[in-house]
Design a protein around this motif. Structure first.
Motif, PDB file in Angstrom:
ATOM      1  N   ILE A 310      22.522  30.955  21.059  1.00  0.00           N
ATOM      2  CA  ILE A 310      23.487  29.973  20.563  1.00  0.00           C
ATOM      3  C   ILE A 310      24.905  30.533  20.633  1.00  0.00           C
ATOM      4  O   ILE A 310      25.848  29.840  21.057  1.00  0.00           O
ATOM      5  N   ARG A 311      25.079  31.814  20.201  1.00  0.00           N
ATOM      6  CA  ARG A 311      26.414  32.426  20.277  1.00  0.00           C
ATOM      7  C   ARG A 311      26.910  32.463  21.724  1.00  0.00           C
ATOM      8  O   ARG A 311      28.095  32.221  21.991  1.00  0.00           O
ATOM      9  N   ASN A 312      26.011  32.762  22.646  1.00  0.00           N
ATOM     10  CA  ASN A 312      26.388  32.839  24.057  1.00  0.00           C
ATOM     11  C   ASN A 312      26.834  31.486  24.579  1.00  0.00           C
ATOM     12  O   ASN A 312      27.823  31.369  25.307  1.00  0.00           O
ATOM     13  N   LEU A 313      26.116  30.430  24.205  1.00  0.00           N
ATOM     14  CA  LEU A 313      26.503  29.077  24.608  1.00  0.00           C
ATOM     15  C   LEU A 313      27.870  28.715  24.044  1.00  0.00           C
ATOM     16  O   LEU A 313      28.714  28.127  24.742  1.00  0.00           O
ATOM     17  N   GLN A 314      28.117  29.067  22.798  1.00  0.00           N
ATOM     18  CA  GLN A 314      29.398  28.748  22.184  1.00  0.00           C
ATOM     19  C   GLN A 314      30.539  29.512  22.849  1.00  0.00           C
ATOM     20  O   GLN A 314      31.640  28.980  23.035  1.00  0.00           O
ATOM     21  N   GLN A 315      30.295  30.767  23.193  1.00  0.00           N
ATOM     22  CA  GLN A 315      31.327  31.566  23.856  1.00  0.00           C
ATOM     23  C   GLN A 315      31.727  30.965  25.200  1.00  0.00           C
ATOM     24  O   GLN A 315      32.885  31.079  25.625  1.00  0.00           O
ATOM     25  N   HIS A 316      30.782  30.314  25.867  1.00  0.00           N
ATOM     26  CA  HIS A 316      31.071  29.683  27.165  1.00  0.00           C
ATOM     27  C   HIS A 316      31.468  28.215  27.019  1.00  0.00           C
ATOM     28  O   HIS A 316      31.622  27.520  28.023  1.00  0.00           O
ATOM     29  N   HIS A 317      31.604  27.747  25.775  1.00  0.00           N
ATOM     30  CA  HIS A 317      32.060  26.375  25.498  1.00  0.00           C
ATOM     31  C   HIS A 317      31.125  25.317  26.083  1.00  0.00           C
ATOM     32  O   HIS A 317      31.573  24.258  26.520  1.00  0.00           O
ATOM     33  N   VAL A 318      29.826  25.581  26.075  1.00  0.00           N
ATOM     34  CA  VAL A 318      28.868  24.600  26.572  1.00  0.00           C
ATOM     35  C   VAL A 318      27.944  24.182  25.437  1.00  0.00           C
ATOM     36  O   VAL A 318      27.295  25.017  24.803  1.00  0.00           O
ATOM     37  N   ASP A 319      27.900  22.899  25.155  1.00  0.00           N
ATOM     38  CA  ASP A 319      27.041  22.361  24.098  1.00  0.00           C
ATOM     39  C   ASP A 319      25.775  21.808  24.736  1.00  0.00           C
ATOM     40  O   ASP A 319      25.513  20.605  24.714  1.00  0.00           O
ATOM     41  N   SER A 320      24.987  22.690  25.303  1.00  0.00           N
ATOM     42  CA  SER A 320      23.775  22.278  25.997  1.00  0.00           C
ATOM     43  C   SER A 320      22.685  21.820  25.052  1.00  0.00           C
ATOM     44  O   SER A 320      21.724  21.169  25.480  1.00  0.00           O
ATOM     45  N   LEU A 321      22.790  22.153  23.771  1.00  0.00           N
ATOM     46  CA  LEU A 321      21.768  21.792  22.784  1.00  0.00           C
ATOM     47  C   LEU A 321      22.030  20.428  22.161  1.00  0.00           C
ATOM     48  O   LEU A 321      21.216  19.928  21.389  1.00  0.00           O
TER      49      LEU A 321
END
Length: 365
Positions: A310-321
């Motif tokens: 989740i932290r990794n997704l947030q760092q890349h600004h992608v809300d894939s969830l």
């Protein structure tokens, strides 16, 4: 006299239908198409068409052109083959990595507007040049397009990667509360391999979830009806403790909590049931206490890796969830429109809380 006139009218009707004839041997039914960004910033389109002539040595015909758009590419295709090129049998579209980084919005929109292209066409990303992969011949597979199609279908059925259709990609891309995803594949010396899951910010590729973490991503994104995962729980006396957790069934519940700083807190609670197919540790699973201890260890392992994802997704600004969808539903329309979700999302406090239940464990001594 009436019979004569009827025959004449029928002849005119039959002759008028000639322009609508579609003889199978004259049709080029595209099954797989790839799209890449050329060195001249043109769109390179490669299409694979099965050859129905039994006397032909080749099982497919490849058409490759460079054009400014998908529509122009089809016009160029018609000048390179004696076949009538049609898209009604299209099953897969492959996008090269360079094109995904530049943005897929216009190309997805064009395909969506084409009435001859089914909404169930699969969308995939190629780590490299998609046309090069599609043009390769693999000895054990007569048609590379079909090979990729079957590979994606098989992996998708086990939930290790998502099966993303043109409709689903377009839906998530156009939704302001979730970002699109797609499976990502790569060619090797003698195989095509599934590398993982491509995550997009709007219509641009930003990061990849490794294939080994595909089930964990699936647990975070939604509910599962089938899946399996192998986890390394550390060492015990110098020996690795591995558990193979199979037949996974999960239920996800996501709760949004309003706060001041950060403005939102989100809890992802997932209940997971499954079977232990393999376990190399010292716990005796026929004992309830040991079984519960293993459940807690698996839960802790999934929690640690899930929160890191989740932290990794947030760092890349992608809300894939799709966290934004739940935040949006917790707000009024005016409040959501006044929220710049792309800026707020990286600072949202998200917690993943899995609860694992071992429903059966086979026979252990």
């Amino acid at each position: 006299m009436r019979k004569l006139w009827a025959v004449i009218v029928l002849m005119f009707l039959l002759s008028g239908c000639k322009s609508d004839e579609r003889i199978l041997e004259r049709l080029g039914m595209v099954q797989t198409s790839s799209y890449d960004l050329s060195q001249d910033n043109l769109l390179k389109v490669t299409s694979s068409i099965p050859v129905v002539n039994p006397e032909s040595e080749s099982r497919r015909e490849l058409l490759v052109v460079e054009a400014d758009s998908i529509k122009e590419a089809r016009l160029q295709f018609s000048r390179k083959t004696e076949l009538f090129v049609v898209s009604g049998q299209l099953r897969n579209v492959l996008f090269g990595l360079n094109l995904t980084k530049a943005g897929l919005g216009d190309y997805v929109d064009t395909l969506m507007r084409d009435p001859s292209v089914a909404l169930g066409v699969r969308v995939s990303v190629v780590d490299g040049d998609a046309g090069t992969l599609l043009s390769r011949n693999y000895k054990q597979h007569a048609d590379t397009g079909q090979y990729v199609d079957h590979l994606l279908e098989k992996e998708g059925s086990s939930n290790s990667i998502p099966q993303i259709t043109l409709y689903e990609f377009s839906r998530d891309y156009n939704d302001d509360g979730i970002d699109a995803i797609a499976p990502i594949i790569k060619e090797t010396e003698d195989h095509v391999i599934v590398e993982g899951i491509a995550c997009f910010e709007q219509d641009r590729y930003r990061m990849k979830i490794p294939a080994a973490d595909g089930i964990l991503f699936a647990l975070l994104r939604g509910s599962l009806k089938q899946g399996e995962v192998a986890l390394n729980l550390g060492e015990d006396g110098g020996r690795k403790r591995i558990v193979m957790f199979s037949s996974l069934v999960s239920q996800r519940k996501l709760k949004v909590i309003r706060s001041e700083n950060p403005p939102f807190k989100v809890k992802i609670n997932v209940s997971i049931e499954g079977s232990v197919l393999e376990y190399t540790g010292s716990l005796r699973l026929q004992n309830k206490a040991d079984r519960q201890e293993l459940e807690h260890e698996i839960s802790a392992k999934l929690s640690s890796e899930g929160n890191q994802m989740i932290r990794n997704l947030q760092q890349h600004h992608v809300d894939s969830l799709g966290i934004g969808q739940y935040v949006r539903n917790s707000l009024s329309h005016r409040a959501w429109k006044g929220t710049d979700w792309s800026k707020v999302y990286p600072s949202v406090e998200v917690e993943f809380h899995p609860k694992v239940i071992i429903k059966d464990y086979g026979k252990y001594n």
